[in-house]
Write a protein that holds these residues in place. Structure first.
Motif, PDB file in Angstrom:
ATOM      1  N   ARG A   1       0.855  -1.190   0.000  1.00 57.34           N
ATOM      2  CA  ARG A   1       0.000   0.000   0.000  1.00 57.34           C
ATOM      3  C   ARG A   1       0.891   1.240   0.000  1.00 57.34           C
ATOM      4  O   ARG A   1       2.031   1.197   0.450  1.00 57.34           O
ATOM      5  N   ARG A   2       0.367   2.343  -0.480  1.00 58.96           N
ATOM      6  CA  ARG A   2       1.074   3.629  -0.460  1.00 58.96           C
ATOM      7  C   ARG A   2       0.595   4.433   0.739  1.00 58.96           C
ATOM      8  O   ARG A   2      -0.610   4.461   1.019  1.00 58.96           O
ATOM      9  N   PHE A   3       1.515   5.070   1.418  1.00 56.73           N
ATOM     10  CA  PHE A   3       1.194   5.841   2.624  1.00 56.73           C
ATOM     11  C   PHE A   3       1.499   7.315   2.401  1.00 56.73           C
ATOM     12  O   PHE A   3       2.427   7.630   1.674  1.00 56.73           O
ATOM     13  N   PRO A   4       0.758   8.227   3.042  1.00 60.19           N
ATOM     14  CA  PRO A   4      -0.339   7.917   3.946  1.00 60.19           C
ATOM     15  C   PRO A   4      -1.498   7.262   3.186  1.00 60.19           C
ATOM     16  O   PRO A   4      -1.772   7.584   2.031  1.00 60.19           O
ATOM     17  N   TYR A   5      -2.178   6.338   3.868  1.00 61.18           N
ATOM     18  CA  TYR A   5      -3.241   5.539   3.271  1.00 61.18           C
ATOM     19  C   TYR A   5      -4.582   5.964   3.859  1.00 61.18           C
ATOM     20  O   TYR A   5      -4.720   6.070   5.079  1.00 61.18           O
ATOM     21  N   GLU A   6      -5.556   6.206   3.004  1.00 60.14           N
ATOM     22  CA  GLU A   6      -6.905   6.528   3.467  1.00 60.14           C
ATOM     23  C   GLU A   6      -7.733   5.258   3.502  1.00 60.14           C
ATOM     24  O   GLU A   6      -8.072   4.689   2.460  1.00 60.14           O
ATOM     25  N   LEU A   7      -8.043   4.821   4.700  1.00 56.81           N
ATOM     26  CA  LEU A   7      -8.858   3.626   4.899  1.00 56.81           C
ATOM     27  C   LEU A   7     -10.320   4.031   4.749  1.00 56.81           C
ATOM     28  O   LEU A   7     -10.814   4.867   5.504  1.00 56.81           O
TER      29      LEU A   7
ATOM     30  N   PHE B   1     -18.377  -2.636   3.932  1.00 62.31           N
ATOM     31  CA  PHE B   1     -18.924  -1.398   4.470  1.00 62.31           C
ATOM     32  C   PHE B   1     -17.982  -0.262   4.101  1.00 62.31           C
ATOM     33  O   PHE B   1     -16.768  -0.385   4.255  1.00 62.31           O
ATOM     34  N   PHE B   2     -18.539   0.849   3.622  1.00 59.05           N
ATOM     35  CA  PHE B   2     -17.746   2.012   3.237  1.00 59.05           C
ATOM     36  C   PHE B   2     -18.045   3.166   4.202  1.00 59.05           C
ATOM     37  O   PHE B   2     -19.211   3.540   4.374  1.00 59.05           O
ATOM     38  N   PHE B   3     -17.004   3.693   4.825  1.00 55.47           N
ATOM     39  CA  PHE B   3     -17.142   4.793   5.780  1.00 55.47           C
ATOM     40  C   PHE B   3     -17.492   6.094   5.067  1.00 55.47           C
ATOM     41  O   PHE B   3     -17.020   6.338   3.953  1.00 55.47           O
ATOM     42  N   ASP B   4     -18.278   6.936   5.730  1.00 57.74           N
ATOM     43  CA  ASP B   4     -18.575   8.276   5.206  1.00 57.74           C
ATOM     44  C   ASP B   4     -17.327   9.149   5.243  1.00 57.74           C
ATOM     45  O   ASP B   4     -17.104   9.973   4.368  1.00 57.74           O
ATOM     46  N   GLN B   5     -16.515   8.963   6.277  1.00 56.73           N
ATOM     47  CA  GLN B   5     -15.290   9.742   6.477  1.00 56.73           C
ATOM     48  C   GLN B   5     -14.114   8.753   6.563  1.00 56.73           C
ATOM     49  O   GLN B   5     -14.163   7.829   7.364  1.00 56.73           O
ATOM     50  N   PRO B   6     -13.067   8.902   5.758  1.00 55.38           N
ATOM     51  CA  PRO B   6     -11.948   7.954   5.814  1.00 55.38           C
ATOM     52  C   PRO B   6     -11.119   8.102   7.101  1.00 55.38           C
ATOM     53  O   PRO B   6     -11.195   9.108   7.777  1.00 55.38           O
ATOM     54  N   PHE B   7     -10.352   7.084   7.383  1.00 57.12           N
ATOM     55  CA  PHE B   7      -9.359   7.093   8.469  1.00 57.12           C
ATOM     56  C   PHE B   7      -7.994   7.107   7.815  1.00 57.12           C
ATOM     57  O   PHE B   7      -7.764   6.409   6.829  1.00 57.12           O
ATOM     58  N   LEU B   8      -7.075   7.870   8.358  1.00 53.14           N
ATOM     59  CA  LEU B   8      -5.746   8.025   7.777  1.00 53.14           C
ATOM     60  C   LEU B   8      -4.737   7.166   8.517  1.00 53.14           C
ATOM     61  O   LEU B   8      -4.690   7.166   9.755  1.00 53.14           O
ATOM     62  N   ILE B   9      -3.926   6.442   7.761  1.00 54.27           N
ATOM     63  CA  ILE B   9      -2.863   5.607   8.329  1.00 54.27           C
ATOM     64  C   ILE B   9      -1.543   6.087   7.742  1.00 54.27           C
ATOM     65  O   ILE B   9      -1.378   6.149   6.519  1.00 54.27           O
ATOM     66  N   HIS B  10      -0.604   6.435   8.628  1.00 53.49           N
ATOM     67  CA  HIS B  10       0.725   6.850   8.193  1.00 53.49           C
ATOM     68  C   HIS B  10       1.645   5.647   8.107  1.00 53.49           C
ATOM     69  O   HIS B  10       1.421   4.624   8.747  1.00 53.49           O
ATOM     70  N   GLN B  11       2.684   5.759   7.316  1.00 53.41           N
ATOM     71  CA  GLN B  11       3.678   4.695   7.160  1.00 53.41           C
ATOM     72  C   GLN B  11       4.199   4.284   8.529  1.00 53.41           C
ATOM     73  O   GLN B  11       4.713   5.118   9.278  1.00 53.41           O
ATOM     74  N   PRO B  12       4.053   3.006   8.888  1.00 52.50           N
ATOM     75  CA  PRO B  12       4.594   2.572  10.195  1.00 52.50           C
ATOM     76  C   PRO B  12       6.106   2.507  10.144  1.00 52.50           C
ATOM     77  O   PRO B  12       6.710   2.253   9.103  1.00 52.50           O
ATOM     78  N   SER B  13       6.742   2.748  11.295  1.00 52.77           N
ATOM     79  CA  SER B  13       8.192   2.559  11.355  1.00 52.77           C
ATOM     80  C   SER B  13       8.465   1.090  11.628  1.00 52.77           C
ATOM     81  O   SER B  13       7.879   0.492  12.506  1.00 52.77           O
ATOM     82  N   LEU B  14       9.292   0.529  10.798  1.00 47.16           N
ATOM     83  CA  LEU B  14       9.573  -0.913  10.882  1.00 47.16           C
ATOM     84  C   LEU B  14      10.843  -1.206  11.640  1.00 47.16           C
ATOM     85  O   LEU B  14      11.747  -0.488  11.726  1.00 47.16           O
TER      86      LEU B  14
END
Length: 166
Positions: free
Chosen positions: A65-71, A153-166
């Motif tokens: 996936r590409r980050f930041p990712y909109e879930l 299920f599709f959210f009305d408002q997305p959630f943002l996920i930033h690149q995790p540090s590995l």
């Protein structure tokens, strides 16, 4: 504006409401094959509901996936569990939600190590496979057979996920 999700390490206790973490648990270890093999026994239970169904084994190859990712969506499988065990030894993200009246609640994000798998129980909201950095293969155990075993299920408002540090 999207709400940012915090990524936590994947642990057995934190994931318990959604299923099981599949990892070599010393408390389940039994020696077999003349003492040459350690078996980590009964780490999870595959679920397959319905007439004419079977449990199947698959290999899924997830693209990163590409980050930041909109879930924006979650899915669940009402008639069967689904487990993911990494074959490539790379970390990946696990996103789950508690059910709130037939829809997913606020998602929770976990960073799974490359030696941890997960078993989503039947009817648990989760995001599709989320690999990081490069394509990765997973052994997937799930249900095959008649009936629609996918609910999205599709959210009305997305959630943002930033690149995790590995």
């Amino acid at each position: 504006m999207p709400q940012t999700l915090t990524i936590r390490p994947l642990t057995r206790d934190a994931f318990l409401p959604f299923g099981e973490v599949l990892e070599a648990d010393p408390s389940t270890m039994k020696l077999i094959n003349g003492g040459n093999t350690q078996r980590f026994h009964a780490l999870a239970r595959a679920e397959a509901e319905g007439e004419g169904v079977r449990v199947i084994l698959n290999i899924f190859r997830g693209q990163p996936r590409r980050f930041p990712y909109e879930l924006t969506m979650m899915e669940r499988h009402p008639f069967g569990s689904q487990s993911f065990s990494p074959l490539s030894g790379r970390p990946y993200l696990v996103i789950v939600s508690a059910d709130e009246g037939g829809r997913p609640g606020e998602p929770q994000a976990f960073l799974a190590r490359g030696d941890q798998g997960v078993n989503y129980r039947r009817n648990v909201w989760h995001h599709p496979l989320m690999t990081l950095a490069e394509a990765s293969d997973f052994l997937v155990v799930d249900r095959d057979g008649p009936g629609n075993n996918l609910e999205e299920f599709f959210f009305d408002q997305p959630f943002l996920i930033h690149q995790p540090s590995l």
